[in-house]
Write an enzyme that holds these catalytic residues in place. Structure first.
Site, short mmCIF file in Angstrom:
data_model
loop_
_atom_site.label_atom_id
_atom_site.label_comp_id
_atom_site.label_asym_id
_atom_site.label_seq_id
_atom_site.Cartn_x
_atom_site.Cartn_y
_atom_site.Cartn_z
N LYS A 101 36.18 47.52 66.89
CA LYS A 101 36.69 48.03 68.17
C LYS A 101 36.32 49.49 68.37
O LYS A 101 35.78 49.88 69.41
CB LYS A 101 38.22 47.86 68.25
CG LYS A 101 38.69 46.42 68.05
CD LYS A 101 40.20 46.30 68.16
CE LYS A 101 40.98 47.01 67.06
NZ LYS A 101 40.83 46.41 65.72
N ARG B 25 48.97 44.76 71.38
CA ARG B 25 48.91 44.01 70.13
C ARG B 25 50.02 42.98 70.02
O ARG B 25 50.07 42.25 69.04
CB ARG B 25 49.12 44.99 68.98
CG ARG B 25 47.89 45.34 68.19
CD ARG B 25 48.34 46.47 67.30
NE ARG B 25 47.63 46.55 66.07
CZ ARG B 25 46.58 47.36 65.87
NH1 ARG B 25 46.11 48.08 66.84
NH2 ARG B 25 46.03 47.42 64.70
N ARG C 240 34.79 51.44 54.91
CA ARG C 240 34.77 52.40 56.03
C ARG C 240 35.02 53.83 55.60
O ARG C 240 35.90 54.12 54.81
CB ARG C 240 35.82 52.00 57.07
CG ARG C 240 36.01 53.12 58.12
CD ARG C 240 36.83 52.69 59.29
NE ARG C 240 38.05 52.02 58.90
CZ ARG C 240 38.75 51.25 59.71
NH1 ARG C 240 38.34 51.04 60.95
NH2 ARG C 240 39.85 50.68 59.30
N ARG D 9 40.61 56.13 55.36
CA ARG D 9 41.95 56.03 55.92
C ARG D 9 42.95 55.54 54.89
O ARG D 9 42.63 54.68 54.08
CB ARG D 9 41.94 55.07 57.13
CG ARG D 9 41.75 55.78 58.44
CD ARG D 9 41.44 54.86 59.58
NE ARG D 9 42.36 53.73 59.71
CZ ARG D 9 42.26 52.83 60.68
NH1 ARG D 9 41.33 52.94 61.60
NH2 ARG D 9 43.10 51.82 60.74
N ARG E 71 47.64 43.95 57.02
CA ARG E 71 47.29 44.20 58.43
C ARG E 71 46.69 42.94 59.05
O ARG E 71 46.96 42.62 60.21
CB ARG E 71 46.29 45.36 58.53
CG ARG E 71 46.96 46.73 58.42
CD ARG E 71 45.99 47.81 58.00
NE ARG E 71 44.90 48.02 58.93
CZ ARG E 71 43.75 48.61 58.61
NH1 ARG E 71 43.56 49.06 57.38
NH2 ARG E 71 42.82 48.76 59.50
P1 AP5 Z 1 35.73 49.93 63.17
O1 AP5 Z 1 34.95 50.02 64.43
O2 AP5 Z 1 36.34 51.15 62.63
O3 AP5 Z 1 36.83 48.74 63.32
P2 AP5 Z 1 38.15 48.63 64.18
O4 AP5 Z 1 38.13 47.31 64.87
O5 AP5 Z 1 38.35 49.83 65.02
O6 AP5 Z 1 39.20 48.52 63.00
P3 AP5 Z 1 40.54 49.31 62.72
O7 AP5 Z 1 40.80 49.17 61.26
O8 AP5 Z 1 40.51 50.68 63.31
O9 AP5 Z 1 41.55 48.44 63.50
P4 AP5 Z 1 43.06 48.41 63.35
O10 AP5 Z 1 43.42 47.63 64.54
O11 AP5 Z 1 43.57 47.91 62.07
O12 AP5 Z 1 43.46 49.96 63.28
P5 AP5 Z 1 44.20 50.89 64.33
O13 AP5 Z 1 43.74 52.27 64.09
O14 AP5 Z 1 44.11 50.31 65.68
O15 AP5 Z 1 34.79 49.26 62.06
C1 AP5 Z 1 35.24 49.03 60.74
C2 AP5 Z 1 34.10 49.28 59.73
O16 AP5 Z 1 33.07 48.34 59.92
C3 AP5 Z 1 33.43 50.67 59.88
O17 AP5 Z 1 33.00 51.11 58.62
C4 AP5 Z 1 32.22 50.34 60.78
O18 AP5 Z 1 31.23 51.30 60.55
C5 AP5 Z 1 31.84 48.96 60.29
N1 AP5 Z 1 31.25 48.12 61.35
C6 AP5 Z 1 31.62 48.02 62.67
N2 AP5 Z 1 30.87 47.12 63.33
C7 AP5 Z 1 30.01 46.60 62.41
C8 AP5 Z 1 28.98 45.60 62.48
N3 AP5 Z 1 28.69 44.95 63.62
N4 AP5 Z 1 28.32 45.30 61.35
C9 AP5 Z 1 28.59 45.94 60.15
N5 AP5 Z 1 29.55 46.90 60.02
C10 AP5 Z 1 30.26 47.22 61.15
O19 AP5 Z 1 45.72 50.75 63.87
C11 AP5 Z 1 46.17 51.26 62.65
C12 AP5 Z 1 47.69 51.09 62.55
O20 AP5 Z 1 48.33 51.82 63.62
C13 AP5 Z 1 48.21 49.67 62.68
O21 AP5 Z 1 48.17 48.98 61.46
C14 AP5 Z 1 49.65 49.94 63.17
O22 AP5 Z 1 50.47 50.34 62.11
C15 AP5 Z 1 49.48 51.13 64.10
N6 AP5 Z 1 49.20 50.70 65.49
C16 AP5 Z 1 48.07 50.97 66.20
N7 AP5 Z 1 48.14 50.41 67.43
C17 AP5 Z 1 49.34 49.77 67.49
C18 AP5 Z 1 49.99 48.99 68.49
N8 AP5 Z 1 49.40 48.75 69.68
N9 AP5 Z 1 51.21 48.48 68.21
C19 AP5 Z 1 51.81 48.72 67.02
N10 AP5 Z 1 51.25 49.44 66.03
C20 AP5 Z 1 50.03 49.96 66.25
MG MG Z 2 39.73 51.44 65.05
#
Ligand code: AP5
Ligand code: MG
Ligand code: ZN
Length: 220
Positions: A13, A88, A127, A160, A171
Site C-alpha cells: 500500500k 480497516r 522491509r 519498524r 497483524r
Molecule cells: P509496503 O508498501 O511498506 O506495504 P504496506 O502495505 O504499506 O504494509 P504495512 O506493513 O505498512 O501495512 P500495515 O497495514 O500493517 O501497516 P500500517 O502502517 O498501516 O511494502 C512492504 C515491503 O514489501 C517493503 O519492503 C516494500 O519495499 C516491499 N514491496 C512492496 N511491493 C512489492 C512488490 N510488488 N514486490 C516485492 N516487494 C514489494 O499500520 C500499522 C499499525 O498501525 C497497525 O497494526 C495498527 O496498530 C495501527 N493502525 C493503522 N491504521 C489503523 C486503522 N485504520 N485502524 C486501527 N489501527 C490502525
Molecule cells: Mg504501509
C-alpha cells in the site's frame, strides 16, 4: 476522486501510494504513518497508538476515526484523498462514507492489492524504511546500495518495531478477522478494483493505473 488502498500488512500500500500520489495529484493519508509521526512528536495520541501497534492490534475505532476526520478537514484534502491503511473495520468504513458525504463526495474506487500470505511475511521481515524521506527498501527483494543507507537521500534506514515475525503474524490475523470483510462490502458496492499485488512493483503500478483510467471513463 477519493481512493482507498486496501490490502494486508506488507501488500504494498505504502509503496504504491507514493507513485499514485504523483500520478493522481491526490493527497496520501496513511493512518499508520500519522500514528508514527505522532509518536515521534511525543504526543499522547502517539503513545496511545504505540501501545496497540507494538502488539499488532488495531487502535480503537473512535481514536482513528477522529484523527482521520481532522486530517481530511484540512484544505489540502479538498480535492481528493488517497487513503492507505484506513478504513480497516466496518465502523471506520461507515464513518468515512458519512464524512465524505458531508463534503458531497464518496469513495470512488477501492484498490485491493492481493498478495499470498507467505509473500507478505517475507516482505514485512525484509522491509527497511528511511528515517528522513520514508522511502522503503527490502533486504530480500531490493536492498539499498549501501547497507542501512537510503539511496534517495542518504538517510538512515530502520526497521519498524512492529515488523518482527511474531507481531507480523498477529497483524495478519487481525487483518483476516477485521479488515477482510470490507472486501466483500466494497465489492457489493461495485467500487472494488482487484489488483495482483504479487507482480513486480512497476507492473503493479501499471495495472493499477490502467484500472483507474477504466474507472474514470465509466464515471464520465
Ligand atoms: P509496503 O508498501 O511498506 O506495504 P504496506 O502495505 O504499506 O504494509 P504495512 O506493513 O505498512 O501495512 P500495515 O497495514 O500493517 O501497516 P500500517 O502502517 O498501516 O511494502 C512492504 C515491503 O514489501 C517493503 O519492503 C516494500 O519495499 C516491499 N514491496 C512492496 N511491493 C512489492 C512488490 N510488488 N514486490 C516485492 N516487494 C514489494 O499500520 C500499522 C499499525 O498501525 C497497525 O497494526 C495498527 O496498530 C495501527 N493502525 C493503522 N491504521 C489503523 C486503522 N485504520 N485502524 C486501527 N489501527 C490502525
Ligand atoms: Mg504501509
Ligand atoms: Zn531517504
Amino acid at each position: 476522486m477519493d481512493i482507498i488502498l486496501l490490502g494486508a500488512p506488507g501488500a504494498g500500500k505504502g509503496t504504491q501510494a507514493k507513485v499514485l500520489e504523483e500520478h493522481t495529484g491526490l493527497v496520501h493519508v496513511a493512518s499508520g504513518d500519522l500514528f508514527r509521526a505522532a509518536l515521534r512528536q511525543g504526543t499522547e495520541l502517539g503513545m496511545l497508538a504505540k501501545s496497540y501497534m507494538d502488539r499488532g492490534a488495531l487502535v480503537p475505532d473512535e481514536v482513528v476515526i477522529r484523527m482521520i476526520i481532522e486530517r481530511i478537514s484540512r484544505p489540502d484534502c479538498s480535492s481528493g484523498v488517497l487513503f492507505d491503511g484506513f478504513p480497516r473495520t466496518s465502523d471506520q468504513a461507515r464513518a468515512l462514507e458519512h464524512e465524505l458525504a458531508a463534503y458531497g463526495r464518496r469513495i470512488d474506487v477501492v484498490i485491493y492489492l492481493k498478495v499470498p500470505d507467505a509473500v507478505l511475511l517475507r516482505r514485512i521481515a525484509g522491509r527497511q524504511t528511511c528515517k528522513t524521506c520514508g522511502s522503503t527498501y527490502n533486504m530480500y527483494y531490493f536492498p539499498s546500495k549501501r547497507l542501512d543507507v537510503c539511496d534517495e537521500c542518504g538517510g538512515r534506514l530502520y526497521q519498524r518495531s512492529d515488523d518482527t515475525m511474531e507481531t507480523a503474524r498477529h497483524r495478519l490475523e487481525v487483518y483476516f478477522a477485521q479488515t477482510m470483510p470490507l472486501i466483500a462490502y466494497f465489492r457489493e458496492q461495485g467500487s472494488l478494483l482487484e489488483i495482483d499485488g504479487q507482480q513486480e512493483i512497476s507492473l503493479v503500478t501499471d495495472t493499477m493505473i490502467r484500472g483507474l483510467s477504466g474507472v474514470a471513463t465509466r464515471h464520465r
